[in-house]
Design a protein around this motif. Structure first.
Motif, PDB file in Angstrom:
ATOM      1  N   LEU A   4      42.107  51.959  36.631  1.00 16.30           N
ATOM      2  CA  LEU A   4      41.302  51.671  37.792  1.00 16.30           C
ATOM      3  C   LEU A   4      41.725  52.691  39.035  1.00 16.30           C
ATOM      4  CD1 LEU A   4      41.529  47.833  38.084  1.00 16.30           C
ATOM      5  CD2 LEU A   4      39.713  49.101  37.415  1.00 16.30           C
ATOM      6  N   SER A   5      41.020  53.012  40.018  1.00 16.60           N
ATOM      7  CA  SER A   5      41.421  53.773  41.062  1.00 16.60           C
ATOM      8  C   SER A   5      42.449  52.786  42.008  1.00 16.60           C
ATOM      9  CB  SER A   5      40.096  54.056  41.920  1.00 16.60           C
ATOM     10  OG  SER A   5      39.638  52.955  42.683  1.00 16.60           O
ATOM     11  N   ALA A   6      43.169  53.733  42.725  1.00 15.10           N
ATOM     12  CA  ALA A   6      43.921  52.806  43.694  1.00 15.10           C
ATOM     13  C   ALA A   6      43.313  51.993  44.496  1.00 15.10           C
ATOM     14  CB  ALA A   6      44.919  53.846  44.569  1.00 15.10           C
ATOM     15  N   SER A   7      42.423  52.066  44.964  1.00 18.77           N
ATOM     16  CA  SER A   7      41.655  51.048  45.777  1.00 18.77           C
ATOM     17  C   SER A   7      41.118  49.829  45.069  1.00 18.77           C
ATOM     18  CB  SER A   7      40.467  51.666  46.558  1.00 18.77           C
ATOM     19  OG  SER A   7      39.424  52.101  45.697  1.00 18.77           O
ATOM     20  N   ARG A   8      40.650  50.090  43.873  1.00 17.24           N
ATOM     21  CA  ARG A   8      40.212  48.835  42.952  1.00 17.24           C
ATOM     22  C   ARG A   8      41.504  48.131  42.574  1.00 17.24           C
ATOM     23  NH1 ARG A   8      36.216  46.619  43.176  1.00 17.24           N
ATOM     24  NH2 ARG A   8      36.429  45.624  41.012  1.00 17.24           N
ATOM     25  N   LEU A   9      42.664  48.817  42.389  1.00 20.60           N
ATOM     26  CA  LEU A   9      43.790  48.266  42.145  1.00 20.60           C
ATOM     27  C   LEU A   9      44.191  47.204  43.222  1.00 20.60           C
ATOM     28  CD1 LEU A   9      45.635  47.709  39.539  1.00 20.60           C
ATOM     29  CD2 LEU A   9      46.790  49.733  40.211  1.00 20.60           C
ATOM     30  N   PHE A  13      44.954  43.239  42.949  1.00 20.76           N
ATOM     31  CA  PHE A  13      46.489  42.529  43.554  1.00 20.76           C
ATOM     32  C   PHE A  13      46.097  41.857  44.628  1.00 20.76           C
ATOM     33  CE2 PHE A  13      48.774  46.088  40.851  1.00 20.76           C
ATOM     34  CZ  PHE A  13      49.108  45.035  40.178  1.00 20.76           C
ATOM     35  N   HIS A  14      45.319  41.904  45.393  1.00 19.40           N
ATOM     36  CA  HIS A  14      44.729  41.188  46.617  1.00 19.40           C
ATOM     37  C   HIS A  14      44.065  39.717  45.971  1.00 19.40           C
ATOM     38  CE1 HIS A  14      43.521  39.447  50.538  1.00 19.40           C
ATOM     39  NE2 HIS A  14      42.320  39.531  49.929  1.00 19.40           N
ATOM     40  N   ALA A  15      43.368  39.937  45.260  1.00 16.59           N
ATOM     41  CA  ALA A  15      42.849  38.614  44.351  1.00 16.59           C
ATOM     42  C   ALA A  15      43.800  37.869  43.948  1.00 16.59           C
ATOM     43  CB  ALA A  15      41.733  39.144  43.606  1.00 16.59           C
ATOM     44  N   LEU A  16      44.914  38.578  43.212  1.00 15.75           N
ATOM     45  CA  LEU A  16      45.923  37.940  42.455  1.00 15.75           C
ATOM     46  C   LEU A  16      47.047  37.312  43.214  1.00 15.75           C
ATOM     47  CD1 LEU A  16      46.399  40.222  39.234  1.00 15.75           C
ATOM     48  CD2 LEU A  16      45.257  38.393  39.357  1.00 15.75           C
ATOM     49  N   GLY A  17      47.220  37.717  44.636  1.00 15.50           N
ATOM     50  CA  GLY A  17      48.042  37.314  45.427  1.00 15.50           C
ATOM     51  C   GLY A  17      47.937  35.761  46.229  1.00 15.50           C
ATOM     52  N   ASP A  18      46.724  35.370  45.766  1.00 16.34           N
ATOM     53  CA  ASP A  18      46.458  33.785  45.980  1.00 16.34           C
ATOM     54  C   ASP A  18      46.841  32.918  45.031  1.00 16.34           C
ATOM     55  OD1 ASP A  18      45.097  32.139  48.167  1.00 16.34           O
ATOM     56  OD2 ASP A  18      44.285  31.613  46.230  1.00 16.34           O
ATOM     57  N   ALA A  19      47.543  31.700  45.141  1.00 17.25           N
ATOM     58  CA  ALA A  19      47.769  31.182  44.066  1.00 17.25           C
ATOM     59  C   ALA A  19      46.634  30.123  43.486  1.00 17.25           C
ATOM     60  CB  ALA A  19      48.768  29.888  44.474  1.00 17.25           C
ATOM     61  N   THR A  20      45.718  29.826  44.277  1.00 21.84           N
ATOM     62  CA  THR A  20      44.574  29.304  43.989  1.00 21.84           C
ATOM     63  C   THR A  20      43.650  29.904  43.104  1.00 21.84           C
ATOM     64  OG1 THR A  20      44.481  27.868  45.932  1.00 21.84           O
ATOM     65  CG2 THR A  20      42.261  28.099  44.731  1.00 21.84           C
ATOM     66  N   ARG A  21      43.646  31.196  43.331  1.00 22.83           N
ATOM     67  CA  ARG A  21      42.852  32.198  42.387  1.00 22.83           C
ATOM     68  C   ARG A  21      43.536  32.505  41.334  1.00 22.83           C
ATOM     69  NH1 ARG A  21      41.322  34.435  47.584  1.00 22.83           N
ATOM     70  NH2 ARG A  21      43.014  35.860  47.626  1.00 22.83           N
ATOM     71  N   ARG A  22      44.871  32.568  41.232  1.00 21.73           N
ATOM     72  CA  ARG A  22      45.664  32.702  39.984  1.00 21.73           C
ATOM     73  C   ARG A  22      45.453  31.408  39.179  1.00 21.73           C
ATOM     74  NH1 ARG A  22      49.531  34.506  43.647  1.00 21.73           N
ATOM     75  NH2 ARG A  22      50.792  32.556  43.295  1.00 21.73           N
ATOM     76  N   ARG A  23      45.336  30.496  39.692  1.00 17.63           N
ATOM     77  CA  ARG A  23      44.960  28.924  38.894  1.00 17.63           C
ATOM     78  C   ARG A  23      43.749  29.004  38.277  1.00 17.63           C
ATOM     79  NH1 ARG A  23      46.343  23.526  38.668  1.00 17.63           N
ATOM     80  NH2 ARG A  23      44.896  22.535  37.153  1.00 17.63           N
ATOM     81  N   MET A  24      42.622  29.462  39.117  1.00 16.13           N
ATOM     82  CA  MET A  24      41.352  29.658  38.638  1.00 16.13           C
ATOM     83  C   MET A  24      41.330  30.349  37.280  1.00 16.13           C
ATOM     84  SD  MET A  24      39.236  29.787  42.184  1.00 16.13           S
ATOM     85  CE  MET A  24      38.653  28.226  43.086  1.00 16.13           C
ATOM     86  N   LEU A  25      41.858  31.695  37.438  1.00 16.67           N
ATOM     87  CA  LEU A  25      42.058  32.496  36.419  1.00 16.67           C
ATOM     88  C   LEU A  25      42.710  31.949  34.942  1.00 16.67           C
ATOM     89  CD1 LEU A  25      43.063  36.004  38.100  1.00 16.67           C
ATOM     90  CD2 LEU A  25      40.804  35.370  37.003  1.00 16.67           C
ATOM     91  N   ALA A  55      35.903  36.252  45.489  1.00 14.38           N
ATOM     92  CA  ALA A  55      37.124  37.396  45.623  1.00 14.38           C
ATOM     93  C   ALA A  55      37.404  37.874  44.405  1.00 14.38           C
ATOM     94  CB  ALA A  55      38.401  36.711  46.319  1.00 14.38           C
ATOM     95  N   LEU A  56      37.509  36.867  43.256  1.00 12.67           N
ATOM     96  CA  LEU A  56      37.743  37.169  41.824  1.00 12.67           C
ATOM     97  C   LEU A  56      36.775  38.099  41.368  1.00 12.67           C
ATOM     98  CD1 LEU A  56      38.923  33.757  40.897  1.00 12.67           C
ATOM     99  CD2 LEU A  56      40.522  35.996  41.212  1.00 12.67           C
ATOM    100  N   GLU A  57      35.509  37.777  41.638  1.00 12.99           N
ATOM    101  CA  GLU A  57      34.530  38.549  41.159  1.00 12.99           C
ATOM    102  C   GLU A  57      34.459  39.847  41.826  1.00 12.99           C
ATOM    103  OE1 GLU A  57      29.567  37.172  40.491  1.00 12.99           O
ATOM    104  OE2 GLU A  57      30.624  36.664  42.514  1.00 12.99           O
ATOM    105  N   ASN A  58      34.707  40.097  43.118  1.00 12.57           N
ATOM    106  CA  ASN A  58      34.617  41.421  43.714  1.00 12.57           C
ATOM    107  C   ASN A  58      35.868  42.266  43.135  1.00 12.57           C
ATOM    108  OD1 ASN A  58      32.620  40.943  45.474  1.00 12.57           O
ATOM    109  ND2 ASN A  58      34.049  40.289  46.946  1.00 12.57           N
ATOM    110  N   ALA A  59      36.926  41.521  42.608  1.00 10.45           N
ATOM    111  CA  ALA A  59      37.797  42.321  41.966  1.00 10.45           C
ATOM    112  C   ALA A  59      37.565  42.534  40.454  1.00 10.45           C
ATOM    113  CB  ALA A  59      39.340  41.553  41.916  1.00 10.45           C
ATOM    114  N   GLY A  60      36.633  42.056  39.834  1.00 10.72           N
ATOM    115  CA  GLY A  60      36.081  42.459  38.592  1.00 10.72           C
ATOM    116  C   GLY A  60      36.801  41.562  37.525  1.00 10.72           C
ATOM    117  N   LEU A  61      37.697  40.371  38.158  1.00  6.39           N
ATOM    118  CA  LEU A  61      38.386  39.750  37.234  1.00  6.39           C
ATOM    119  C   LEU A  61      37.511  38.634  36.459  1.00  6.39           C
ATOM    120  CD1 LEU A  61      41.302  39.441  39.831  1.00  6.39           C
ATOM    121  CD2 LEU A  61      41.444  40.533  37.320  1.00  6.39           C
ATOM    122  N   ILE A  62      36.539  38.247  36.858  1.00  4.90           N
ATOM    123  CA  ILE A  62      35.707  37.243  36.630  1.00  4.90           C
ATOM    124  C   ILE A  62      34.208  37.895  36.640  1.00  4.90           C
ATOM    125  CG2 ILE A  62      36.991  35.264  37.160  1.00  4.90           C
ATOM    126  CD1 ILE A  62      34.927  34.578  39.297  1.00  4.90           C
TER     127      ILE A  62
END
Length: 121
Positions: A4-9, A13-25, A55-62
């Motif tokens: 991933l490019s630096a901006s995508r990365l 990491f911004h999406a992963l920085g939230d505990a709620t989103r990590r739990r959702m993942l 936020a998770l969708e924008n990061a491509g994580l879901i």
């Protein structure tokens, strides 16, 4: 290897920085979930849960799919692999440092061991 490019990365990491989103993942790792199911463990509105999902969708994580009135989400592991790869560099760094620390502690223990044998208890 996924890159991933630096901006995508940064977005990942911004999406992963939230505990709620990590739990959702973590919940999505077990299989597809609706937004309602993702929100259920938290004391939050569906609107708030949708913001986390976005936020998770924008990061491509879901990936979100609309099925009638339901929004069904599933995990997309590609960006996680890129984040893991990036972190792997630092894992090697710390592993080397911890190996050195372990060696030094064992040497210290070995120097102290003979003194302990001669001491009375």
């Amino acid at each position: 290897m996924v890159e991933l490019s630096a901006s995508r990365l940064d977005i990942v990491f911004h999406a992963l920085g939230d505990a709620t989103r990590r739990r959702m993942l973590r919940d999505l790792a077990a299989g597809e979930r609706t937004v309602t199911q993702l929100a259920q463990p938290f004391d939050m509105s569906l609107a708030a849960a949708s913001k986390h999902v976005k936020a998770l969708e924008n990061a491509g994580l879901i990936r979100r799919e609309v099925r009638g009135r339901m929004h069904v989400c599933r995990l997309e592991p590609g960006p996680l692999a890129s984040a893991h790869e990036w972190l792997g560099f630092y894992e090697r760094f710390w592993t080397d440092r911890l190996d050195t620390l372990e060696r030094l502690l064992r040497q210290e223990d070995a120097r102290k061991a003979p003194a302990k044998e001669g001491e009375e208890t």
